[in-house]
Design a protein around this motif. Sequence first.
Motif, PDB file in Angstrom:
ATOM      1  N   GLY A   1       3.022  11.753  11.814  1.00 58.96           N
ATOM      2  CA  GLY A   1       3.718  12.019  10.562  1.00 58.96           C
ATOM      3  C   GLY A   1       4.219  10.758   9.884  1.00 58.96           C
ATOM      4  N   LEU A   2       4.689   9.800  10.671  1.00 61.13           N
ATOM      5  CA  LEU A   2       5.220   8.554  10.112  1.00 61.13           C
ATOM      6  C   LEU A   2       4.132   7.641   9.563  1.00 61.13           C
ATOM      7  CD1 LEU A   2       7.991   7.471  12.667  1.00 61.13           C
ATOM      8  CD2 LEU A   2       8.326   8.090  10.264  1.00 61.13           C
ATOM      9  N   THR A   3       2.998   7.623  10.231  1.00 57.51           N
ATOM     10  CA  THR A   3       2.002   6.593   9.919  1.00 57.51           C
ATOM     11  C   THR A   3       0.803   7.068   9.113  1.00 57.51           C
ATOM     12  OG1 THR A   3       0.883   6.971  12.046  1.00 57.51           O
ATOM     13  CG2 THR A   3       2.606   5.290  11.993  1.00 57.51           C
ATOM     14  N   GLU A   4       0.591   8.377   8.990  1.00 54.29           N
ATOM     15  CA  GLU A   4      -0.620   8.872   8.319  1.00 54.29           C
ATOM     16  C   GLU A   4      -0.733   8.360   6.891  1.00 54.29           C
ATOM     17  OE1 GLU A   4      -4.055  10.008   7.648  1.00 54.29           O
ATOM     18  OE2 GLU A   4      -3.308  10.761   9.561  1.00 54.29           O
ATOM     19  N   PHE A   5       0.382   8.255   6.188  1.00 55.41           N
ATOM     20  CA  PHE A   5       0.321   7.877   4.782  1.00 55.41           C
ATOM     21  C   PHE A   5       0.900   6.491   4.516  1.00 55.41           C
ATOM     22  CE2 PHE A   5       0.579  12.495   5.154  1.00 55.41           C
ATOM     23  CZ  PHE A   5      -0.676  12.810   4.667  1.00 55.41           C
TER      24      PHE A   5
ATOM     25  N   ILE B   1      -3.325  17.612  15.249  1.00 60.63           N
ATOM     26  CA  ILE B   1      -2.015  17.350  14.638  1.00 60.63           C
ATOM     27  C   ILE B   1      -2.138  16.716  13.258  1.00 60.63           C
ATOM     28  CG2 ILE B   1      -0.857  17.193  16.869  1.00 60.63           C
ATOM     29  CD1 ILE B   1      -0.766  14.172  16.554  1.00 60.63           C
ATOM     30  N   GLN B   2      -3.317  16.181  12.920  1.00 61.00           N
ATOM     31  CA  GLN B   2      -3.504  15.655  11.570  1.00 61.00           C
ATOM     32  C   GLN B   2      -3.352  16.755  10.521  1.00 61.00           C
ATOM     33  OE1 GLN B   2      -7.358  13.773  11.611  1.00 61.00           O
ATOM     34  NE2 GLN B   2      -6.526  11.817  12.271  1.00 61.00           N
ATOM     35  N   LEU B   3      -3.628  17.994  10.916  1.00 64.14           N
ATOM     36  CA  LEU B   3      -3.487  19.112   9.981  1.00 64.14           C
ATOM     37  C   LEU B   3      -2.034  19.293   9.539  1.00 64.14           C
ATOM     38  CD1 LEU B   3      -5.884  21.737  11.613  1.00 64.14           C
ATOM     39  CD2 LEU B   3      -6.280  20.400   9.544  1.00 64.14           C
ATOM     40  N   GLY B   4      -1.085  18.897  10.392  1.00 60.69           N
ATOM     41  CA  GLY B   4       0.323  18.963  10.008  1.00 60.69           C
ATOM     42  C   GLY B   4       0.607  18.039   8.839  1.00 60.69           C
ATOM     43  N   ALA B   5       0.047  16.834   8.896  1.00 59.07           N
ATOM     44  CA  ALA B   5       0.225  15.876   7.804  1.00 59.07           C
ATOM     45  C   ALA B   5      -0.495  16.355   6.543  1.00 59.07           C
ATOM     46  CB  ALA B   5      -0.305  14.510   8.233  1.00 59.07           C
ATOM     47  N   VAL B   6      -1.672  16.976   6.705  1.00 60.99           N
ATOM     48  CA  VAL B   6      -2.413  17.528   5.564  1.00 60.99           C
ATOM     49  C   VAL B   6      -1.570  18.587   4.843  1.00 60.99           C
ATOM     50  CG1 VAL B   6      -4.398  18.933   4.895  1.00 60.99           C
ATOM     51  CG2 VAL B   6      -4.691  17.079   6.536  1.00 60.99           C
TER      52      VAL B   6
ATOM     53  N   ALA C   1       1.641  18.899   4.765  1.00 55.05           N
ATOM     54  CA  ALA C   1       2.780  18.280   4.082  1.00 55.05           C
ATOM     55  C   ALA C   1       2.386  17.793   2.692  1.00 55.05           C
ATOM     56  CB  ALA C   1       3.319  17.121   4.926  1.00 55.05           C
ATOM     57  N   VAL C   2       1.262  17.107   2.580  1.00 56.31           N
ATOM     58  CA  VAL C   2       0.810  16.596   1.286  1.00 56.31           C
ATOM     59  C   VAL C   2       0.410  17.745   0.359  1.00 56.31           C
ATOM     60  CG1 VAL C   2      -0.934  15.196   0.121  1.00 56.31           C
ATOM     61  CG2 VAL C   2       0.060  14.402   2.248  1.00 56.31           C
ATOM     62  N   LEU C   3      -0.214  18.770   0.912  1.00 49.29           N
ATOM     63  CA  LEU C   3      -0.623  19.923   0.107  1.00 49.29           C
ATOM     64  C   LEU C   3       0.591  20.578  -0.539  1.00 49.29           C
ATOM     65  CD1 LEU C   3      -3.058  21.623  -0.720  1.00 49.29           C
ATOM     66  CD2 LEU C   3      -2.681  23.025   1.311  1.00 49.29           C
ATOM     67  N   ILE C   4       1.692  20.661   0.188  1.00 50.58           N
ATOM     68  CA  ILE C   4       2.919  21.257  -0.347  1.00 50.58           C
ATOM     69  C   ILE C   4       3.541  20.354  -1.408  1.00 50.58           C
ATOM     70  CG2 ILE C   4       5.302  21.860   0.231  1.00 50.58           C
ATOM     71  CD1 ILE C   4       4.252  22.923   2.905  1.00 50.58           C
TER      72      ILE C   4
ATOM     73  N   PHE D   1      -3.132   8.307  -5.821  1.00 46.68           N
ATOM     74  CA  PHE D   1      -4.529   8.727  -5.665  1.00 46.68           C
ATOM     75  C   PHE D   1      -4.891   8.848  -4.184  1.00 46.68           C
ATOM     76  CE2 PHE D   1      -9.210   7.864  -5.852  1.00 46.68           C
ATOM     77  CZ  PHE D   1      -9.553   8.991  -6.584  1.00 46.68           C
ATOM     78  N   THR D   2      -4.383   7.924  -3.383  1.00 45.43           N
ATOM     79  CA  THR D   2      -4.616   7.964  -1.939  1.00 45.43           C
ATOM     80  C   THR D   2      -4.076   9.262  -1.345  1.00 45.43           C
ATOM     81  OG1 THR D   2      -4.632   5.567  -1.648  1.00 45.43           O
ATOM     82  CG2 THR D   2      -4.008   6.882   0.260  1.00 45.43           C
ATOM     83  N   PHE D   3      -2.866   9.641  -1.718  1.00 41.96           N
ATOM     84  CA  PHE D   3      -2.268  10.871  -1.199  1.00 41.96           C
ATOM     85  C   PHE D   3      -3.055  12.095  -1.663  1.00 41.96           C
ATOM     86  CE2 PHE D   3       2.051   8.594  -1.054  1.00 41.96           C
ATOM     87  CZ  PHE D   3       1.835   8.215   0.260  1.00 41.96           C
ATOM     88  N   ILE D   4      -3.445  12.116  -2.950  1.00 45.45           N
ATOM     89  CA  ILE D   4      -4.120  13.291  -3.505  1.00 45.45           C
ATOM     90  C   ILE D   4      -5.474  13.519  -2.842  1.00 45.45           C
ATOM     91  CG2 ILE D   4      -5.198  14.214  -5.601  1.00 45.45           C
ATOM     92  CD1 ILE D   4      -2.865  12.838  -7.157  1.00 45.45           C
ATOM     93  N   ILE D   5      -6.241  12.459  -2.633  1.00 52.00           N
ATOM     94  CA  ILE D   5      -7.573  12.650  -2.018  1.00 52.00           C
ATOM     95  C   ILE D   5      -7.471  12.822  -0.509  1.00 52.00           C
ATOM     96  CG2 ILE D   5      -8.739  11.347  -3.831  1.00 52.00           C
ATOM     97  CD1 ILE D   5      -9.038   9.023  -1.845  1.00 52.00           C
TER      98      ILE D   5
END
Length: 267
Positions: free
Chosen positions: A15-19, A49-54, A56-59, A188-192
């Motif tokens: 969660g801390l490092t994905e973005f 667990i990457q789906l958890g980070a996905v 978060a951004v989707l929300i 743009f990085t977060f959106i894609i």
Amino acid sequence: MSDIISAILLGIVEGLTEFLPVSSTGHLILVGHLLRFEGEAATTFKIVIQLGAVLAVLILYWKRYVDIAKNLLTFNFSAKNKLNAIHMAMAMFPALLVYLVCKDYIKSYLFGPAPVLLGLIIGGVLMIVASRVKRNVTAENTDDITYRQALGIGLFQCLALWPGFSRSGSTMSGGLLLGTSQKAAADFTFIISVPVMLGATVLDMYDSREFLTADDLVLFLIGFVSAFVVAMIAVVTFLNLIKRLKLEWFALYRFALAAVFFLFVMS
């Protein structure tokens, strides 16, 4: 109990490092090595667990995704300089193609501490160059990004298939070198990230399906929730930091991490 603690710690790390431009995959490999949480089952866990980070951004960006989906369903791509599904497809396609061709090589030779440390260093150098190079900024926000810039950012994203390079670090560096502002590159990085990570995760989970068992469901759920909660906080925090901090500060962190891990763990 030790596996539960490992799941929580790795979820927090994800969660801390994905973005952040510091490589989440690299951190997960290094931390997993320290925790002795390795092997095929551990690799599958890190994928899930990457789906958890996905999520978060989707929300956090749901309104933007709704707009993109509406334009896609109505075939409305005529709005000048408006971020749409074509931008996203052009940014996603290069890395997807390279992954499908090279995934066996990547998993066999690059998913280890030594390649990760090298990726951290080379990726850090790229970020410093991108921060210092003089350029004409033509895209102050995501709606100013052109198709050519989106494709160029997608080509830079291919570097992130090497664990340690960082997907956000590669795409943001590419954006800066191609004329976007740092804020536009970050957005743009977060959106894609959602379609990119979702696609990569589904493919990896299919390849690792034999290691997805009901016995590990609780462990995977703990990691997923940890990653989701921390990612929600990290994305908002990073968007604030990116307005003030240049990429080279994150590059210095990468160099320090690589040096400490090499000197005290691998030596």
